[in-house]
Design a protein around this motif. Sequence first.
Motif, PDB file in Angstrom:
ATOM      1  N   THR A  75       0.841  -1.193   0.000  1.00  0.00           N
ATOM      2  CA  THR A  75       0.000   0.000   0.000  1.00  0.00           C
ATOM      3  C   THR A  75       0.876   1.244   0.000  1.00  0.00           C
ATOM      4  O   THR A  75       2.038   1.196   0.402  1.00  0.00           O
ATOM      5  CB  THR A  75      -0.922   0.031   1.236  1.00  0.00           C
ATOM      6  N   TRP A  76       0.293   2.354  -0.425  1.00  0.00           N
ATOM      7  CA  TRP A  76       1.029   3.606  -0.487  1.00  0.00           C
ATOM      8  C   TRP A  76       0.204   4.683   0.199  1.00  0.00           C
ATOM      9  O   TRP A  76      -0.861   5.046  -0.248  1.00  0.00           O
ATOM     10  CB  TRP A  76       1.281   3.979  -1.944  1.00  0.00           C
ATOM     11  N   ASP A  77       0.734   5.198   1.311  1.00  0.00           N
ATOM     12  CA  ASP A  77       0.053   6.256   2.056  1.00  0.00           C
ATOM     13  C   ASP A  77       0.843   7.542   1.881  1.00  0.00           C
ATOM     14  O   ASP A  77       1.921   7.703   2.443  1.00  0.00           O
ATOM     15  CB  ASP A  77      -0.046   5.865   3.540  1.00  0.00           C
ATOM     16  N   ASP A  78       0.301   8.459   1.073  1.00  0.00           N
ATOM     17  CA  ASP A  78       1.017   9.702   0.766  1.00  0.00           C
ATOM     18  C   ASP A  78       1.290  10.528   2.013  1.00  0.00           C
ATOM     19  O   ASP A  78       2.385  11.079   2.179  1.00  0.00           O
ATOM     20  CB  ASP A  78       0.218  10.547  -0.229  1.00  0.00           C
ATOM     21  N   ASP A  79       0.305  10.632   2.886  1.00  0.00           N
ATOM     22  CA  ASP A  79       0.483  11.443   4.091  1.00  0.00           C
ATOM     23  C   ASP A  79       1.599  10.890   4.978  1.00  0.00           C
ATOM     24  O   ASP A  79       2.423  11.646   5.506  1.00  0.00           O
ATOM     25  CB  ASP A  79      -0.824  11.508   4.898  1.00  0.00           C
ATOM     26  N   GLU A  80       1.631   9.570   5.136  1.00  0.00           N
ATOM     27  CA  GLU A  80       2.664   8.948   5.974  1.00  0.00           C
ATOM     28  C   GLU A  80       4.042   9.126   5.340  1.00  0.00           C
ATOM     29  O   GLU A  80       5.021   9.405   6.027  1.00  0.00           O
ATOM     30  CB  GLU A  80       2.340   7.463   6.174  1.00  0.00           C
TER      31      GLU A  80
END
Length: 127
Positions: A75-80
């Motif tokens: 998964t890719w979490d931009d904010d993190e």
Amino acid sequence: MSVPKSRILDLMKHIKLIIIQVQCRIFSSTFNPERLRTGNKVLRERLKGPSVAAYYPRRVATFKDLKNLYPDLETWDDDEEDRLEHLAFLKQRGKGAPKKKSSADQSKKILGKRRQPVAPKAPPKAT
């Protein structure tokens, strides 16, 4: 023979208390002859928790929840990622969070490294 007036007044007070007590039982109220503050009014109110909880929308799944449920899924979490990048940049500049102590001995060493206050020097004596 007559009854003293004080005796009659005491009996009337006692009867009045009994009537109030029965009245409280009938109408399901609290018997409080001394008129003390008991907080009963607040305790009888409806609880606010369920209505406050219903006000906010239910929480939906987040990237963190998906990552915990499916560790194999990439998964890719931009904010993190932005947060981690910002922390790495701060650490490069020396503005990052301090290192955590790993043991009690290490914390004592850190305390020992702090500067000790210097005592003021005595003025030189005039001769």
